[in-house]
Design a protein around this motif. Structure first.
Motif, short mmCIF file in Angstrom:
data_model
loop_
_atom_site.label_atom_id
_atom_site.label_comp_id
_atom_site.label_asym_id
_atom_site.label_seq_id
_atom_site.Cartn_x
_atom_site.Cartn_y
_atom_site.Cartn_z
N VAL A 24 0.65 -1.16 -0.12
CA VAL A 24 -0.27 -0.12 -0.05
C VAL A 24 1.02 1.40 -0.04
CG1 VAL A 24 -2.05 -1.01 1.13
CG2 VAL A 24 -0.30 -0.11 2.51
N TRP A 25 0.21 2.49 -0.25
CA TRP A 25 0.91 3.72 -0.44
C TRP A 25 2.17 3.58 -1.33
CZ3 TRP A 25 -2.58 6.72 1.17
CH2 TRP A 25 -3.28 6.15 2.39
N SER A 69 -4.12 -0.42 -7.91
CA SER A 69 -5.52 0.12 -7.60
C SER A 69 -5.11 1.31 -6.97
CB SER A 69 -6.34 -0.72 -6.97
OG SER A 69 -6.54 -1.93 -7.29
N ILE A 118 -5.02 5.07 -5.01
CA ILE A 118 -5.50 5.24 -3.60
C ILE A 118 -5.42 7.05 -3.87
CG2 ILE A 118 -5.19 5.61 -1.34
CD1 ILE A 118 -3.37 3.28 -1.15
N ARG A 119 -6.75 7.33 -4.14
CA ARG A 119 -6.63 8.87 -4.26
C ARG A 119 -6.76 9.79 -3.10
NH1 ARG A 119 -7.16 9.92 -9.76
NH2 ARG A 119 -7.96 8.28 -10.92
N HIS A 133 -3.87 11.28 -8.00
CA HIS A 133 -3.34 9.92 -7.99
C HIS A 133 -2.06 9.65 -8.02
CE1 HIS A 133 -3.47 5.79 -10.37
NE2 HIS A 133 -3.24 5.77 -9.11
N ASN A 193 -0.99 3.94 -4.61
CA ASN A 193 -1.64 2.75 -5.05
C ASN A 193 -1.63 1.82 -4.12
OD1 ASN A 193 -1.85 3.43 -8.24
ND2 ASN A 193 0.06 4.13 -7.55
N GLU A 194 -2.57 0.86 -4.35
CA GLU A 194 -2.36 -0.58 -3.55
C GLU A 194 -1.99 -1.37 -4.84
OE1 GLU A 194 -6.00 -0.56 -0.57
OE2 GLU A 194 -6.25 -1.90 -2.34
N THR A 221 1.38 13.01 4.27
CA THR A 221 2.31 12.23 3.40
C THR A 221 3.75 12.41 3.74
OG1 THR A 221 2.28 13.13 1.29
CG2 THR A 221 0.46 11.77 1.83
#
Length: 383
Positions: free
Chosen positions: A158-159, A201, A203-204, A210, A213-214, A356
């Motif tokens: 993730v991330w 996929s 992660i917005r 964008h 992502n995953e 982030t």
């Protein structure tokens, strides 16, 4: 822990001027202002930067690189971040993956990837964080099991920044049991993001960007030739590159384009003393962080590995960025419109992106633990 003052040489100052001239021309040609590594990727811009010899700058000449110094790379990166250049497409390969190939890559990897990084012809991302792992990178559950000719990879990251356009994800995974020591049995695999079984996929963020992502791996075949370095040596390889990842100007310059725009708007106004004091404190903190970061770049050029100093720069740098954003919000005032042009829109993006800043490359808690352990060791050695 010491951070010596390290002024730029005449050659380095000439390089700085060259980058400023390049960025001025890019602006004249219509390039917008973003938040550096947080801006949308622009592959064509990255290729133009590569054509100037400014991607993969520290890759040795024998591997197809320019063989320039860490300080020269610092100069280029600082100027581009300050100008809000969209450098995210080549960022991971330039800052980190190239160093991994130089130190740990096979001859095949070095021949295949290093010249392509320099040319801006291949993009990488990093597969490290996992769901429910928090700040504990070594607790990864993504696992690769032996199969004929390679490995079958299963798990989730993730991330993952830039996975939507990158060619490869450098994936930290478990290839053998931990046997009570979670740092052993980890390896790094170079995974083709277009391979069967890979799903990316988005992660917005709240503004629709964008960036993260995953990445899911479902029986993804990774040939033996795509193991980076030694099997089971992944933890050592990852941690050995942290001085490069944590010490650079990207750790305190993400908000500089916003600060620069505000300065241009305020410079001709009569400002209250408290505002002048606040702005002065911000710019003096920036100059301190810059001096610390430049000192680490000099140390890297001397062959040192200042990982603890780098952890301190990242901790202080990302705190500075978040404090600077809050200060800017106070100065601008009112509700920010993310669709507004200029300073307001850019500041709105910074507010949304700011959380982030402290996550990438280790949270503040992880970094302070690194510094604390070093201080404890120093105290015992001097006792």
């Amino acid at each position: 822990m010491r951070f010596a003052a390290e002024p730029l040489t005449e050659d380095e100052l000439r390089l700085r001027d060259e980058v400023r001239e390049f960025m001025a021309q890019e602006r004249a040609n219509g390039l917008g202002v973003g938040l550096g590594i947080n801006a949308e990727a622009d592959m064509e811009f990255s290729r133009r930067v590569a054509a100037r010899g400014w991607v993969g700058m520290t890759i040795p000449k024998e591997h197809g690189g320019p063989g320039r110094t860490a300080v020269e790379r610092f100069v280029v990166v600082e100027e581009m971040l300050a100008a809000g250049a969209p450098i995210s497409a080549h960022w991971v390969g330039d800052r980190q993956t190239a160093q991994m190939f130089v130190r740990f890559g096979s001859e095949e990897h070095q021949r295949e990837f290093l010249p392509r990084i320099v040319a801006g012809d291949v993009w990488f991302c990093l597969g490290m964080s996992e769901p429910d792992s928090g700040s504990d990178l070594a607790s990864v559950r993504t696992r690769a099991t032996r199969t004929e000719g390679g490995w079958l990879l299963n798990g989730q990251k993730v991330w993952t920044s830039g996975a939507q356009y990158a060619d490869y994800v450098v994936t930290l995974c478990r290839t053998s049991p931990a046997e009570g020591r979670k740092h052993v049995g980890l390896s790094q695999l170079l995974v083709d993001l277009r391979a069967d079984g890979v799903t990316v996929s988005p992660i917005r963020l709240l503004n629709g960007f964008h960036h993260f992502n995953e990445v899911h791996f479902d029986d993804v075949f990774v040939p033996d030739s795509m193991v980076l370095g030694q099997e089971g040596d992944g933890w050592h390889q990852v941690t050995s590159e942290l001085a490069h990842e944590r010490s650079g100007p990207d750790r305190f310059l993400s908000v500089m384009p916003v600060l620069a725009r505000l300065y241009e708007e305020l410079r001709h106004r009569d400002l209250p003393d408290d505002v002048l004091t606040s702005l002065g404190r911000t710019f003096s903190t920036y100059m301190t962080l810059r001096s610390m970061s430049l000192s680490i770049a000099r140390a890297l050029d001397r062959g040192e590995t200042p990982a603890v100093e780098a952890a301190l720069v990242k901790d202080l740098g990302t705190q500075f960025e978040q404090e600077a954003i809050e200060q800017l919000r106070t100065l601008v005032g009112g509700e920010l419109d993310p669709t507004a042009p200029g300073l307001e829109g850019l500041l709105a993006d910074a507010v949304i992106t700011a959380p982030t800043f402290t996550l990438r490359g280790g949270t503040n808690e992880v970094l302070r633990t690194v510094v604390w352990k070093s201080l404890q060791r120093s105290r015992k050695e001097s006792a």
